[in-house]
Design a protein around this motif. Structure first.
Motif, PDB file in Angstrom:
ATOM      1  N   LEU A 283       0.836  -1.201   0.000  1.00 28.60           N
ATOM      2  CA  LEU A 283       0.000   0.000   0.000  1.00 28.60           C
ATOM      3  C   LEU A 283       0.872   1.253   0.000  1.00 28.60           C
ATOM      4  O   LEU A 283       0.611   2.206  -0.750  1.00 28.60           O
ATOM      5  N   LEU A 284       1.923   1.263   0.823  1.00 23.89           N
ATOM      6  CA  LEU A 284       2.844   2.405   0.846  1.00 23.89           C
ATOM      7  C   LEU A 284       3.494   2.609  -0.518  1.00 23.89           C
ATOM      8  O   LEU A 284       3.793   3.743  -0.909  1.00 23.89           O
ATOM      9  N   ALA A 285       3.686   1.519  -1.258  1.00 21.68           N
ATOM     10  CA  ALA A 285       4.321   1.613  -2.574  1.00 21.68           C
ATOM     11  C   ALA A 285       3.409   2.255  -3.612  1.00 21.68           C
ATOM     12  O   ALA A 285       3.863   2.560  -4.712  1.00 21.68           O
ATOM     13  N   ARG A 286       2.151   2.473  -3.293  1.00 24.88           N
ATOM     14  CA  ARG A 286       1.269   3.209  -4.198  1.00 24.88           C
ATOM     15  C   ARG A 286       1.488   4.710  -4.050  1.00 24.88           C
ATOM     16  O   ARG A 286       1.105   5.491  -4.930  1.00 24.88           O
ATOM     17  N   PHE A 287       2.061   5.127  -2.929  1.00 26.22           N
ATOM     18  CA  PHE A 287       2.294   6.541  -2.662  1.00 26.22           C
ATOM     19  C   PHE A 287       3.718   6.925  -3.087  1.00 26.22           C
ATOM     20  O   PHE A 287       4.470   6.112  -3.613  1.00 26.22           O
ATOM     21  N   ALA A 288       4.074   8.166  -2.835  1.00 23.80           N
ATOM     22  CA  ALA A 288       5.402   8.669  -3.191  1.00 23.80           C
ATOM     23  C   ALA A 288       6.405   8.338  -2.086  1.00 23.80           C
ATOM     24  O   ALA A 288       6.028   7.953  -0.974  1.00 23.80           O
TER      25      ALA A 288
ATOM     26  N   LEU B  37      13.163   1.204  -3.007  1.00 23.65           N
ATOM     27  CA  LEU B  37      12.423   0.137  -2.341  1.00 23.65           C
ATOM     28  C   LEU B  37      10.968   0.133  -2.808  1.00 23.65           C
ATOM     29  O   LEU B  37      10.421  -0.908  -3.186  1.00 23.65           O
ATOM     30  N   LEU B  38      10.331   1.307  -2.787  1.00 22.26           N
ATOM     31  CA  LEU B  38       8.927   1.378  -3.183  1.00 22.26           C
ATOM     32  C   LEU B  38       8.756   0.979  -4.649  1.00 22.26           C
ATOM     33  O   LEU B  38       7.782   0.298  -5.007  1.00 22.26           O
ATOM     34  N   ASP B  39       9.680   1.390  -5.503  1.00 20.01           N
ATOM     35  CA  ASP B  39       9.596   1.012  -6.919  1.00 20.01           C
ATOM     36  C   ASP B  39       9.695  -0.503  -7.089  1.00 20.01           C
ATOM     37  O   ASP B  39       8.970  -1.107  -7.883  1.00 20.01           O
ATOM     38  N   SER B  40      10.620  -1.111  -6.353  1.00 17.57           N
ATOM     39  CA  SER B  40      10.804  -2.550  -6.507  1.00 17.57           C
ATOM     40  C   SER B  40       9.614  -3.317  -5.943  1.00 17.57           C
ATOM     41  O   SER B  40       9.183  -4.322  -6.513  1.00 17.57           O
ATOM     42  N   VAL B  41       9.066  -2.834  -4.829  1.00 16.22           N
ATOM     43  CA  VAL B  41       7.871  -3.485  -4.272  1.00 16.22           C
ATOM     44  C   VAL B  41       6.692  -3.315  -5.215  1.00 16.22           C
ATOM     45  O   VAL B  41       5.933  -4.251  -5.465  1.00 16.22           O
ATOM     46  N   ALA B  42       6.547  -2.107  -5.768  1.00 10.60           N
ATOM     47  CA  ALA B  42       5.445  -1.862  -6.699  1.00 10.60           C
ATOM     48  C   ALA B  42       5.556  -2.754  -7.932  1.00 10.60           C
ATOM     49  O   ALA B  42       4.555  -3.290  -8.418  1.00 10.60           O
ATOM     50  N   SER B  43       6.770  -2.920  -8.447  1.00 10.96           N
ATOM     51  CA  SER B  43       6.938  -3.725  -9.660  1.00 10.96           C
ATOM     52  C   SER B  43       6.678  -5.201  -9.403  1.00 10.96           C
ATOM     53  O   SER B  43       6.341  -5.941 -10.330  1.00 10.96           O
ATOM     54  N   ALA B  44       6.825  -5.644  -8.146  1.00 13.11           N
ATOM     55  CA  ALA B  44       6.615  -7.055  -7.818  1.00 13.11           C
ATOM     56  C   ALA B  44       5.234  -7.324  -7.229  1.00 13.11           C
ATOM     57  O   ALA B  44       4.926  -8.470  -6.899  1.00 13.11           O
ATOM     58  N   THR B  45       4.403  -6.295  -7.087  1.00  9.83           N
ATOM     59  CA  THR B  45       3.072  -6.486  -6.512  1.00  9.83           C
ATOM     60  C   THR B  45       2.188  -7.265  -7.487  1.00  9.83           C
ATOM     61  O   THR B  45       2.120  -6.919  -8.669  1.00  9.83           O
ATOM     62  N   PRO B  46       1.522  -8.325  -7.030  1.00 11.24           N
ATOM     63  CA  PRO B  46       0.655  -9.099  -7.934  1.00 11.24           C
ATOM     64  C   PRO B  46      -0.394  -8.218  -8.596  1.00 11.24           C
ATOM     65  O   PRO B  46      -1.020  -7.377  -7.943  1.00 11.24           O
ATOM     66  N   SER B  47      -0.596  -8.410  -9.869  1.00 14.93           N
ATOM     67  CA  SER B  47      -1.501  -7.545 -10.626  1.00 14.93           C
ATOM     68  C   SER B  47      -2.938  -7.646 -10.140  1.00 14.93           C
ATOM     69  O   SER B  47      -3.697  -6.679 -10.228  1.00 14.93           O
ATOM     70  N   ASP B  48      -3.316  -8.820  -9.606  1.00 11.49           N
ATOM     71  CA  ASP B  48      -4.707  -8.975  -9.186  1.00 11.49           C
ATOM     72  C   ASP B  48      -5.029  -8.210  -7.903  1.00 11.49           C
ATOM     73  O   ASP B  48      -6.194  -8.115  -7.511  1.00 11.49           O
TER      74      ASP B  48
ATOM     75  N   THR C  56      -5.917  -3.246  -8.139  1.00 13.26           N
ATOM     76  CA  THR C  56      -7.163  -2.469  -8.112  1.00 13.26           C
ATOM     77  C   THR C  56      -7.562  -2.134  -6.687  1.00 13.26           C
ATOM     78  O   THR C  56      -7.909  -0.986  -6.374  1.00 13.26           O
ATOM     79  N   GLN C  57      -7.495  -3.123  -5.803  1.00 17.29           N
ATOM     80  CA  GLN C  57      -7.882  -2.897  -4.411  1.00 17.29           C
ATOM     81  C   GLN C  57      -6.897  -1.963  -3.709  1.00 17.29           C
ATOM     82  O   GLN C  57      -7.299  -1.082  -2.931  1.00 17.29           O
ATOM     83  N   LEU C  58      -5.608  -2.125  -3.982  1.00 18.85           N
ATOM     84  CA  LEU C  58      -4.607  -1.247  -3.373  1.00 18.85           C
ATOM     85  C   LEU C  58      -4.787   0.192  -3.840  1.00 18.85           C
ATOM     86  O   LEU C  58      -4.726   1.136  -3.043  1.00 18.85           O
ATOM     87  N   ASN C  59      -5.007   0.377  -5.139  1.00 19.04           N
ATOM     88  CA  ASN C  59      -5.186   1.727  -5.676  1.00 19.04           C
ATOM     89  C   ASN C  59      -6.437   2.391  -5.124  1.00 19.04           C
ATOM     90  O   ASN C  59      -6.417   3.571  -4.753  1.00 19.04           O
ATOM     91  N   SER C  60      -7.528   1.642  -5.067  1.00 18.61           N
ATOM     92  CA  SER C  60      -8.769   2.247  -4.569  1.00 18.61           C
ATOM     93  C   SER C  60      -8.665   2.578  -3.084  1.00 18.61           C
ATOM     94  O   SER C  60      -9.183   3.605  -2.633  1.00 18.61           O
ATOM     95  N   THR C  61      -7.962   1.738  -2.315  1.00 23.89           N
ATOM     96  CA  THR C  61      -7.773   2.026  -0.884  1.00 23.89           C
ATOM     97  C   THR C  61      -6.905   3.262  -0.696  1.00 23.89           C
ATOM     98  O   THR C  61      -7.217   4.135   0.131  1.00 23.89           O
ATOM     99  N   ALA C  62      -5.812   3.350  -1.444  1.00 23.44           N
ATOM    100  CA  ALA C  62      -4.955   4.538  -1.358  1.00 23.44           C
ATOM    101  C   ALA C  62      -5.737   5.790  -1.737  1.00 23.44           C
ATOM    102  O   ALA C  62      -5.588   6.847  -1.107  1.00 23.44           O
ATOM    103  N   CYS C  63      -6.576   5.662  -2.747  1.00 23.31           N
ATOM    104  CA  CYS C  63      -7.404   6.786  -3.195  1.00 23.31           C
ATOM    105  C   CYS C  63      -8.362   7.221  -2.093  1.00 23.31           C
ATOM    106  O   CYS C  63      -8.512   8.421  -1.815  1.00 23.31           O
ATOM    107  N   ARG C  64      -9.014   6.255  -1.437  1.00 27.09           N
ATOM    108  CA  ARG C  64      -9.972   6.593  -0.371  1.00 27.09           C
ATOM    109  C   ARG C  64      -9.261   7.202   0.836  1.00 27.09           C
ATOM    110  O   ARG C  64      -9.795   8.111   1.491  1.00 27.09           O
TER     111      ARG C  64
END
Length: 711
Positions: free
Chosen positions: A320-325, A377-388, A391-399
């Motif tokens: 989730l942190l990897a969705r942010f800056a 670190l955040l870039d590498s975690v983001a690149s390895a995050t399962p694609s499925d 959507t949930q991670l992005n919507s949670t970060a957005c909320r």
């Protein structure tokens, strides 16, 4: 009965020639029965060409060599995030201690139980343990840690023991492997930062490199690829992380057919999704352990350990942190019910503590308590995050971001937390994968820009709104309602920044597009109209500004009603646009009672009510009713200063009007003193060249002239 077996040999025994038993000897599968090839040489990969920075830590470690001669053993814990160079520091100290310090150097990989145990028993063997003692320890017949430390205590030579990659302190504690001894110094490298794991040890934090040292690392590795200045730019993009710098330098130095410059490397780093893969290309593909995706693997081992220990929420939180800056993220943003989209709120504390303990994030205080994680670190975690799960991670970060921004932003003092949210809004926009998510984020970013604008942080407001437009146009289209609203907010911020020449054409175009698409009385069109008339009025286009303002008032009355705050705000603006003759016209007499009307509908403390009183004081000043104007502006100025502080833009505007009124009352010295303060404050906050500052200097000059010519 004297037979024995060697290698793949066999021993046969017989009893009265009736039974035959066959024994096979193939060696043991127990990894603890074999040891490392050497504990006298550091088991490290590519050592740095030159160890940059780290002078303070190394000085402290080197000083311990002299101290240990008469004061007993010491334990140093070098802690920090993965890839920051803890092992490199330990390696440099190891070389010093063995070469200049005359110590026996002993190096053990403490990353897992098997490696630690076999390495420590090899240390015991090096210090004189017999085969029988070692066999008993390996077979569990005597405590292995006791054997090791007995021989370290009895060592005739002073020693240095390095326990590298001790990222699981429980392993050290299970067998009491970590101790002190009068004859030696222990250095531990770990990601575990909590002091509770290391009682009695001296903790030394190893962070990222300073900018110049980080640049020199690249130049050390690839001296022909670019200048120190170019290397500095690359180092910034890599977050000055030693591992990333080493891999990048390795890549640049090994290009043969088509050598890259640092500028070319930097351009590729900026391309979405390429950063981690490009960094990893600097790994040595011929090494025994496959180093590809080394940056990602640096932290993946820790994430796997979280999963194995029943802490999957720590992995989820890091994703989730990897969705942010990679900028400070206010802790309050994570302490909201909206996080339950991916993580139960009750487990957020546990997850965060786990990340902090593993140096995967850190607490920082920038006036607001925040967490901050390294960009690579955040870039590498983001690149390895399962694609499925994206959507949930992005919507949670957005909320979460949505909940952190006021739903109805109001004027107020500077809010440091709002400014901290801006880079995270931009990061989420960069990662938005669907038009629905993008549209939501543009609306949130525009509301954040509005909130920043109303606290007087016009630059952050412009950057946020401008980024929202540039990042969303390709997906939503330039005529999308939310994109146009963000562009309008960008124009409003440009006006407050004094960039009138940019604000006017931008707002004209946006208003024209909104009127064509949504109609003249659409709220978004009217909002742009109100902003445009402010620009026109300050550019000297009074007639056009007045005509547009009157049309805006009529439109807002029709669309929103006469008592709506936006309608009342536009009506209050008329008080500053009309001349003396126009204010005295019979049809405008009701305008002078507008503050009372605002108070009746909105209350005396509402921002629109205060603005109406402010503008009413101006109208009274224009009419020459200085006594009434003085009473009104005193109330407004005091309220502004109490609520917003003395440097808030409208507080300075009220003080400027107060100075004019004092001049009208004949209080020349007081007027000049007030204006001197306004000019100084505006110069400090806006700059000497801002139109508002220039206007204040002009008023000050006029007041001084009035004082000089007064009878």
């Amino acid at each position: 009965m004297d037979g024995h077996a060697e290698d793949a040999g066999r021993v046969y025994q017989s009893s009265r020639d009736q039974h035959i038993s066959e024994y096979h000897y193939h060696g043991s599968d127990d990894p603890g029965s074999t040891g490392p090839d050497s504990v006298r040489r550091p088991a490290v990969g590519r050592a740095p060409v030159v160890l940059r920075d780290r002078a303070e830590v190394l000085d402290r470690l080197r000083a311990s060599v002299a101290e240990a001669k008469g004061s007993g053993g010491q334990v140093f814990v070098l802690h920090g995030m993965g890839g920051c160079g803890k092992t490199a520091v330990a390696h440099a100290f190891f070389q010093f201690a063995t070469e200049a310090g005359g110590r026996v150097g002993l190096w053990v990989n403490a990353s897992d139980r098997a490696s630690l145990r076999s390495g420590m028993l090899a240390v015991a063997a090096d210090r004189g343990a017999t085969d029988g003692e070692l066999l008993a320890a390996r077979n569990g017949l005597r405590p292995g840690a006791d054997l090791v430390w007995e021989h370290l205590d009895r060592s005739a030579e002073p020693w240095l023991l390095v326990l590298d990659n001790a990222d699981d302190p429980e392993i050290l504690g299970e067998g009491s492997w970590l101790r002190t001894s009068p004859g030696g110094i222990v250095v531990v490298t770990t990601r575990r930062a909590a002091a509770r794991w290391w009682p009695g040890a001296e903790l030394q934090h190893i962070g990222v490199l300073p900018r110049e040292d980080a640049a020199r690392v690249l130049c050390d590795l690839a001296p022909q690829s670019g200048t120190l200045q170019q290397a500095s730019a690359i180092a910034d993009r890599l977050g000055r992380l030693p591992l990333a710098l080493t891999l990048a330098g390795g890549f640049l130095s090994h290009q043969v057919l088509d050598p890259w410059t640092m500028d070319a490397y930097g351009r590729h780093l900026d391309e979405e999704g390429e950063r981690v893969d490009l960094i990893d290309q600097g790994a040595d593909l011929l090494s025994d352990a496959d180093p590809r995706h080394l940056v990602g693997r640096t932290w993946q081992l820790t994430l796997d350990a979280f999963e194995a220990r029943g802490l999957p929420e720590a992995v989820t939180l890091l994703r989730l942190l990897a969705r942010f800056a990679s900028e400070p993220l206010p802790l309050t943003l994570l302490n909201r019910p909206e996080i339950s989209g991916v993580l139960t709120r009750a487990r957020t504390e546990t997850a965060l503590r786990a990340l902090l303990d593993q140096s995967l994030t850190e607490l920082v205080n920038v006036g607001v308590r925040c967490v901050q994680s390294h960009g690579v670190l955040l870039d590498s975690v983001a690149s390895a995050t399962p694609s499925d799960s994206l959507t949930q991670l992005n919507s949670t970060a957005c909320r979460l971001l949505d909940a952190a921004i006021p739903q109805l932003p109001d004027a107020g003092p500077e809010d440091p937390q709002l400014r901290l949210l801006s880079p995270h809004a931009i990061a989420l926009l960069q990662r938005a994968a669907t038009s629905a998510t993008m549209a939501d984020l543009v609306g949130i970013a525009t509301r954040l820009a509005t909130a920043l604008h109303r606290t007087g942080d016009y630059l952050s407001a412009w950057e946020t709104a401008h980024s929202a437009v540039s990042l969303s146009e390709h997906m939503l289209g330039s005529e999308h309602r939310l994109v146009l609203a963000a562009r309008s907010r960008s124009g409003r911020a440009l006006f407050r920044l004094g960039r009138y020449a940019e604000a006017e054409p931008l707002l004209r175009q946006v208003r024209s597009d909104q009127e064509r698409l949504f109609g003249a009385h659409d709220p978004d069109t009217l909002d742009s109209s109100h902003g445009l008339q402010l620009v026109l009025g300050n550019c000297g286009k009074k007639a056009e500004a007045l005509s547009l303002l009157q049309a805006t008032i009529a439109g807002r009355e029709s669309a929103l009603g006469p008592a709506h705050p936006l309608t009342l705000r536009s009506r209050a603006s008329l008080l500053t646009m009309l001349s003396t003759a126009e204010l005295e016209k019979e049809g405008n007499s009701a305008l002078l009672s507008l503050p009372s009307e605002c108070e009746r509908h909105l209350g005396p403390e509402h921002t629109v009510t205060l603005g109406a009183r402010h503008n009413h004081a101006w109208a009274l000043y224009v009419l020459g009713r200085f006594g009434e104007a003085d009473e009104e502006i005193r109330l407004v100025a005091d309220t502004y200063e109490r609520r917003f502080g003395p440097d808030y833009p409208i507080a300075l505007s009220a003080q400027q009007l107060y100075a004019r009124i004092q001049d009208g009352l004949g209080h020349f010295e007081a007027a000049v003193g007030l204006m001197n303060d306004v000019v100084e404050r505006r110069t400090n906050s806006l700059g000497a060249d801002h139109p508002f500052t220039a206007a204040s200097r002009k008023v000050l000059a006029e007041l001084k002239e009035n004082r000089r010519t007064a009878p």
